[in-house]
Design an enzyme around this catalytic site. Structure first.
Site, PDB file in Angstrom:
ATOM      1  N   THR A 295      66.094  14.602 -34.952  1.00 33.79           N
ATOM      2  CA  THR A 295      65.067  13.790 -35.524  1.00 33.79           C
ATOM      3  C   THR A 295      65.328  12.344 -35.647  1.00 33.79           C
ATOM      4  OG1 THR A 295      66.460  14.152 -37.815  1.00 33.79           O
ATOM      5  CG2 THR A 295      64.553  15.670 -36.984  1.00 33.79           C
ATOM      6  N   CYS A 296      66.440  11.956 -35.584  1.00 34.02           N
ATOM      7  CA  CYS A 296      66.913  10.429 -35.544  1.00 34.02           C
ATOM      8  C   CYS A 296      66.118   9.702 -34.253  1.00 34.02           C
ATOM      9  CB  CYS A 296      68.285  10.273 -35.607  1.00 34.02           C
ATOM     10  SG  CYS A 296      68.949  10.628 -37.027  1.00 34.02           S
TER      11      CYS A 296
END
Length: 329
Positions: A295-296
């Site tokens: 997700t980063c």
């Protein structure tokens, strides 16, 4: 929970905190009649003695999310956005909060004098809270003033003012104070209520074509491309999902269930820099292997499934599961 925040942790923090603040069981907000937006709960003080502090915090959270370019997964009612902008509230705005009440109020002026008198209405409202019924006057001495053909317009106007302002005045004041502490009013005054909603909450609908157009492809041998089976299968699976499943999948791989107002081209990393969505191929070790989300970095690592059906089963499982949290590689 151990995690390195390169953006995904912050997005999930906003997401989880928003869900808690706007949970109906928490008592600060309640769903409107459309069941898709939130209005201030006039009885919030019965749920929490410190409810005004929480409204102040909710306002600051929304302002901070806007300042950071994060999206808030909670759509407010149209009147609340107009309050944030300082725009005048209209009688028609009541429809966004309670469509049935709005319909009834619209009908009142069209009744004849006998029908209005048969309703036995006075200038007060009744509230039922945990079985206890209380009355509040809409104007001084309202309980003793009957609604007639001559004053029915004033009655409807005072009811609209009560439900959209007077009954939630304290809560609204603290929400606005918190918001303006982070985002000054003049910065948002250029928007209308719909634009502010999109700015805060993003776009509801996931546009698959836009997603395809702004996807990068990665792999150890740079084998992925727009016409590779893995890529074609992935987007075909997304197209076959429901809107709710697509939003869930998007949240799983980017940390947010909605798309920025500019579309997928505007996806960002933790430092505010553009960070496009990416697909990367990885070896398929066993048939039980799932895709891996980063997700980063707005990335999915896709195992090299041999069939579309195999990939679809894994993606649908992810889209239907409550998945959150982080691991450190």
């Amino acid at each position: 929970e151990p995690a390195k925040d390169a953006g995904g942790v912050a997005r999930e923090w906003y997401d989880q905190l928003t869900k808690t603040l706007f949970n109906a069981d928490f008592g600060l907000f309640k769903t409107c009649s459309d069941m898709s937006s939130f209005q201030i709960n006039s009885s919030s003080g019965l749920f929490n003695d410190h409810h005004l502090l929480y409204f102040h915090f909710a306002g600051r959270l929304m302002g901070k999310a806007m300042f950071d370019g994060q999206l808030v997964d909670a759509h407010l009612s149209r009147p609340l956005y107009k309050h944030l902008l300082g725009h005048p509230i209209l009688s028609a705005d009541l429809e966004f909060v309670d469509s049935e009440l709005y319909g009834n109020l619209r009908m009142l002026p069209s009744l004849d004098e006998d029908d209005i008198e048969d309703l036995c209405k006075t200038f007060c409202v009744e509230k039922s809270e945990f079985g206890v019924v209380t009355k509040e006057d809409l104007k001084p001495g309202g309980a003793d003033i009957e609604v007639t053909l001559e004053n029915v317009i004033e009655y409807t106007q005072l009811l609209v003012k009560y439900y959209l302002f007077s009954s939630v005045q304290q809560q609204l004041q603290h929400l606005l104070q918190g918001f303006y502490e982070v985002v000054p009013h003049y910065l948002v005054s250029v928007f209308d209520s719909q634009e502010l909603e999109v700015l805060l909450c993003g776009l509801n609908r996931v546009d698959i074509e836009d997603w395809k157009s702004h996807t990068e492809f990665r792999g150890e041998t740079n084998e992925l491309h727009a016409k590779h089976d893995l890529v074609v299968w992935f987007f075909e699976c997304c197209e076959e999902m429901t809107d709710a499943q697509r939003s869930k999948l998007l949240q799983w791989c980017t940390g947010c269930a909605r798309v920025p107002i500019e579309g997928f081209v505007a996806l960002q990393s933790h430092d505010g820099k553009l960070c496009r969505f990416a697909l990367k191929s990885i070896p398929l070790k066993t048939d039980d292997d799932f895709p891996v989300a980063h997700t980063c970095f707005n990335r999915i690592d896709l195992p090299k499934y041999k069939t579309k059906e195999h990939m679809k089963r894994k993606l649908e499982y992810i889209a239907e599961s409550e998945i959150s949290g982080f691991d450190i590689e």
